[in-house]
Design a protein around this motif. Structure first.
Motif, PDB file in Angstrom:
ATOM      1  N   LEU A  16      21.501  22.665   7.448  1.00 59.74           N
ATOM      2  CA  LEU A  16      22.067  22.177   6.545  1.00 59.74           C
ATOM      3  C   LEU A  16      22.519  20.946   7.321  1.00 59.74           C
ATOM      4  O   LEU A  16      22.739  19.903   6.545  1.00 59.74           O
ATOM      5  N   LEU A  17      22.891  20.561   8.970  1.00 57.67           N
ATOM      6  CA  LEU A  17      23.485  19.784   8.808  1.00 57.67           C
ATOM      7  C   LEU A  17      22.606  18.497   9.267  1.00 57.67           C
ATOM      8  O   LEU A  17      23.031  17.318   9.074  1.00 57.67           O
ATOM      9  N   LEU A  23      20.542  10.750   9.530  1.00 60.19           N
ATOM     10  CA  LEU A  23      20.355   9.603   9.277  1.00 60.19           C
ATOM     11  C   LEU A  23      21.675   9.029   9.370  1.00 60.19           C
ATOM     12  O   LEU A  23      21.407   7.483   9.063  1.00 60.19           O
ATOM     13  N   LEU A  24      22.663   9.618  10.202  1.00 60.51           N
ATOM     14  CA  LEU A  24      23.429   9.030  11.166  1.00 60.51           C
ATOM     15  C   LEU A  24      23.087   8.456  12.062  1.00 60.51           C
ATOM     16  O   LEU A  24      24.260   7.351  12.367  1.00 60.51           O
ATOM     17  N   TYR A  28      23.707   4.402  12.262  1.00 57.40           N
ATOM     18  CA  TYR A  28      24.589   4.988  13.245  1.00 57.40           C
ATOM     19  C   TYR A  28      24.995   4.599  14.579  1.00 57.40           C
ATOM     20  O   TYR A  28      24.951   2.971  14.859  1.00 57.40           O
TER      21      TYR A  28
ATOM     22  N   ILE B 102      22.095  15.502   0.220  1.00 52.32           N
ATOM     23  CA  ILE B 102      22.485  15.072   1.667  1.00 52.32           C
ATOM     24  C   ILE B 102      24.016  15.610   2.246  1.00 52.32           C
ATOM     25  O   ILE B 102      24.166  16.367   3.091  1.00 52.32           O
ATOM     26  N   PRO B 105      25.417  19.785   1.543  1.00 53.10           N
ATOM     27  CA  PRO B 105      25.039  21.262   2.825  1.00 53.10           C
ATOM     28  C   PRO B 105      25.616  20.689   4.143  1.00 53.10           C
ATOM     29  O   PRO B 105      26.151  22.010   4.175  1.00 53.10           O
ATOM     30  N   ALA B 106      25.998  19.795   4.453  1.00 55.48           N
ATOM     31  CA  ALA B 106      26.097  19.860   5.698  1.00 55.48           C
ATOM     32  C   ALA B 106      28.093  19.562   5.922  1.00 55.48           C
ATOM     33  O   ALA B 106      27.740  20.239   6.850  1.00 55.48           O
ATOM     34  N   ALA B 109      27.938  23.531   6.012  1.00 56.33           N
ATOM     35  CA  ALA B 109      27.758  23.629   7.369  1.00 56.33           C
ATOM     36  C   ALA B 109      29.370  23.994   8.535  1.00 56.33           C
ATOM     37  O   ALA B 109      29.847  24.496   8.938  1.00 56.33           O
ATOM     38  N   ILE B 158      19.553   2.803   1.795  1.00 56.17           N
ATOM     39  CA  ILE B 158      19.212   4.108   2.860  1.00 56.17           C
ATOM     40  C   ILE B 158      20.389   4.073   3.754  1.00 56.17           C
ATOM     41  O   ILE B 158      21.447   4.596   4.199  1.00 56.17           O
ATOM     42  N   THR B 161      23.529   5.176   1.432  1.00 59.28           N
ATOM     43  CA  THR B 161      23.735   6.507   1.914  1.00 59.28           C
ATOM     44  C   THR B 161      24.466   7.170   3.160  1.00 59.28           C
ATOM     45  O   THR B 161      25.038   8.450   2.820  1.00 59.28           O
ATOM     46  N   ALA B 162      23.993   6.616   4.022  1.00 60.75           N
ATOM     47  CA  ALA B 162      24.266   7.083   5.741  1.00 60.75           C
ATOM     48  C   ALA B 162      26.055   6.615   5.415  1.00 60.75           C
ATOM     49  O   ALA B 162      27.364   7.339   5.606  1.00 60.75           O
ATOM     50  N   ILE B 163      26.486   5.053   5.295  1.00 61.49           N
ATOM     51  CA  ILE B 163      28.292   4.648   5.272  1.00 61.49           C
ATOM     52  C   ILE B 163      28.625   5.498   4.093  1.00 61.49           C
ATOM     53  O   ILE B 163      30.286   5.764   4.768  1.00 61.49           O
ATOM     54  N   VAL B 165      28.273   9.140   3.519  1.00 59.59           N
ATOM     55  CA  VAL B 165      28.343  10.559   4.084  1.00 59.59           C
ATOM     56  C   VAL B 165      29.014  10.901   4.551  1.00 59.59           C
ATOM     57  O   VAL B 165      29.826  12.366   4.810  1.00 59.59           O
ATOM     58  N   PRO B 166      29.773  10.401   5.635  1.00 62.40           N
ATOM     59  CA  PRO B 166      31.295  10.754   6.101  1.00 62.40           C
ATOM     60  C   PRO B 166      32.226  11.154   5.534  1.00 62.40           C
ATOM     61  O   PRO B 166      32.401  12.277   5.203  1.00 62.40           O
ATOM     62  N   ILE B 169      30.971  14.671   3.322  1.00 60.62           N
ATOM     63  CA  ILE B 169      31.253  15.206   4.644  1.00 60.62           C
ATOM     64  C   ILE B 169      33.223  15.632   4.836  1.00 60.62           C
ATOM     65  O   ILE B 169      33.824  17.233   4.297  1.00 60.62           O
TER      66      ILE B 169
END
Lengths: 300, 293
Positions: A16-17, A23-24, A28, B102, B105-106, B109, B158, B161-163, B165-166, B169
């Motif tokens: 899941l992670l 991506l990070l 990053y 993305i 799910p993270a 978890a 891309i 999406t990434a910036i 995601v944190p 989460i």
């Protein structure tokens, strides 16, 4: 039996992670690590084809680079001034929005609005407001008789810095108000009632109840705003591009110019690394204070 | 159904101030807040419907002597403003959906499953929400060049999406933690696997949280400037912030303030609509992301 269940849960967890972590890492970890590596090279896309390993030369150059130190100074002044003013105004707005009055929902919506709008567009708005010819700031000051001729706000060093600070304060104060308002709402009202019965004035209540109990939110808001202000790019790029004569050039603007205009990737990378280190250091200090305050006020 | 906590539940704390102060000071303060928040926007809106003569008038003409839509017509006729809007919309929407796909799910978890090192992962996620994008842009620029992604939606999708995601989460994790655990336990007793339970039970319950997070992500993607400025140079692919900022930059002599104001108004309208519709969710999301993280 339970251990296989645990293994299975772990495997699911990592699955899941995984997409998020990959991506990070790509967006990053890799760019920052790459900057660290590049900063050890002399790589200028404008002049040289092959990067040359030069060790710490870029960092040595930085220590003697007046423009770099000026950008650090500008960034610091900008950050400290705008975050402090935002905290004061943001606290005021949060206190107002925490009162009960008719139409409060609508007013809260209005108060959030500046935060949600695109900073680059807001930059053009404020550049127009501070315009030297037909800007409304000059117009109001002239009408009030406070100045005799219009000020060239964006064309002079100190007024330009002041202008970008004002624009940033307007844009990001709502962020602080939102966080502080959430904190205010979690303070039980009977605390104030008991305090008022004891004969405390509203100001005493504010100092003795509100401020201490709000400290975690204040610190979190400050930390977030510090990081954002320290990395400010879009607002200043649009309003002044760092001018006049570098008077509003922040570290981000300098990095951008070094990479995109001078194509000096090696030196740009070194600037990125130093900015990164400064940020992480300040965050570590802030996190330390935050954990102390949280321990003192009880984890909220 | 499990009720999700709403901000209304924690919203009452009586004012410490006496009544007389409240009657005079409070309305004034409210007016000040409204003025502070709206004045610059109002000025831009007024500018956008003024004639050029009114705009350039010194001393200023505050209210338009003649109402005009010429600047609005100009930005759509003389510039590919519809393309800019479409680009912003596409990039923001795609990256928002990807981000939820993305990040959720993270978040689950990290909220529920016992994993070694999850504290460290959480700490890193929290720290990188604070990183300014300038730290990333040099490395990303190299990637974009190496993969030939310049002037491609992917070059924005891309990183956007990434910036986000944190934040996704952090917000989603705090929502998952508020869901009662019994729900999952009984699902497990009923024979659901983790994946099945996530898809059939948890996700439907967290739709409100997904909407909240999605709005924040969309706003952030719509507003991003640095990557859009660096990775997209083709006019027809530019997003709103860059396109509008460059209206003033490309003018040879006088900056066209009327079209600039009109462009600002049109470019911010989608976000104004979002704020009007979802004010409460935005507040919830921001506080969940920042404070509880």
């Amino acid at each position: 039996m339970s251990s296989t269940l645990e293994t299975r849960e772990r495997r699911t967890g990592w699955l899941l992670l995984a997409p998020a972590l990959i991506l990070l890492a790509l967006v990053y970890a890799y760019p920052i690590a790459r900057s660290l590596w590049l900063s050890l090279f002399n790589q200028n896309l404008g002049t040289e084809l092959q990067p040359v390993f030069t060790g710490l030369d870029n960092y040595v150059r930085m220590s003697g680079d007046g423009r770099f130190w000026q950008s650090i100074l500008n960034t610091s002044v900008f950050t400290v001034a705008s975050v402090l003013i935002e905290l004061v105004i943001g606290m005021g707005i949060a206190l107002v929005l925490n009162q009960s009055f008719p139409g409060r929902g609508a007013i809260r919506t209005i108060a959030i609005l500046p935060w949600a709008l695109p900073t680059a567009l807001i930059g053009t708005t404020w550049a127009w407001i501070f315009n030297d010819q037909a800007g409304i700031v000059n117009d109001i000051l002239l009408r009030l008789g406070l100045i005799e001729t219009g000020i060239n706000w964006l064309g002079n060093p100190l007024p330009a810095l002041l202008s970008v600070i004002v624009a940033d304060v307007w844009k990001t104060t709502p962020f602080i108000s939102i966080l502080l308002l959430a904190g205010l709402q979690s303070i039980p009202g009977d605390l104030y009632e008991a305090h008022a019965i004891d004969g405390a004035s509203p100001w005493q209540s504010f100092r003795q109840i509100t401020l201490p109990l709000l400290m975690p939110q204040i610190l979190v808001a400050t930390l977030f705003r510090f990081a954002q202000a320290f990395g400010i790019f879009d607002l200043i790029q649009v309003m002044t591009s760092g001018g006049p004569g570098g008077a509003t050039e922040t570290v981000s603007i300098y990095i951008y110019a070094t990479v995109m205009r001078y194509l000096d990737f090696g030196y740009g990378a070194a600037l990125v690394v130093v900015t990164f280190v400064v940020l992480v250091l300040v965050m570590a200090i802030a996190a330390f204070f935050l954990s102390k305050v949280r321990a003192a006020t009880g984890d909220r | 159904m499990v009720p999700l906590p709403s901000s209304a539940a924690v919203e009452t704390s009586p004012s410490p101030s006496p009544l007389s102060v409240k009657k005079i000071v409070l309305p004034l303060a409210v007016i000040l807040v409204v003025g502070f928040s709206l004045a610059p926007i109002l000025w831009q809106v007024l500018t956008s419907v003024k004639t050029n003569a009114d705009i350039a008038a010194v001393p200023n003409v505050y209210l338009p002597t003649r109402f005009t839509l010429e600047h609005y017509i100009e930005i759509f006729r003389r510039r590919p403003f519809l393309s800019y809007m479409l680009n912003s919309f596409m990039v923001a929407t795609i990256s928002t959906l990807l981000c939820l796909l993305i990040g959720t799910p993270a978040a689950y978890a990290l909220a529920r499953l016992k994993l070694p090192g999850e504290q460290a992962i959480l700490a890193i996620v929290l720290i990188i929400t604070l990183f300014p994008y300038i730290l990333l842009f040099l490395g990303l620029l190299e990637i974009v060049r190496a993969l030939g992604l310049a002037n491609n939606y992917l070059a924005l999708v891309i990183p956007y999406t990434a910036i986000n995601v944190p934040l996704t989460i952090l917000v989603m994790r705090s929502f998952f933690q508020q869901l009662p655990r019994d729900l999952e336990d009984s699902a497990k007793v009923d024979g659901y696997g983790t994946w099945q339970m996530l898809a059939q039970i948890l996700v439907p319950l967290t739709v409100p949280a997904l909407v909240t997070t999605g709005i924040l992500t969309f706003i952030s993607a719509w507003n991003e400037f640095l990557f859009a400025l660096t990775f997209i140079t083709r006019e027809s692919l530019k997003t709103i912030p860059v396109a509008v900022a460059q209206i003033s930059g490309t003018a040879a002599f006088e900056i066209p303030y009327g079209p600039l104001a009109a462009a600002t108004v049109v470019g911010t309208l989608p976000l104004v609509a979002l704020v009007l519709l979802f004010q409460r969710r935005i507040v919830q999301g921001l506080t969940a992301g920042a404070v509880k993280g």
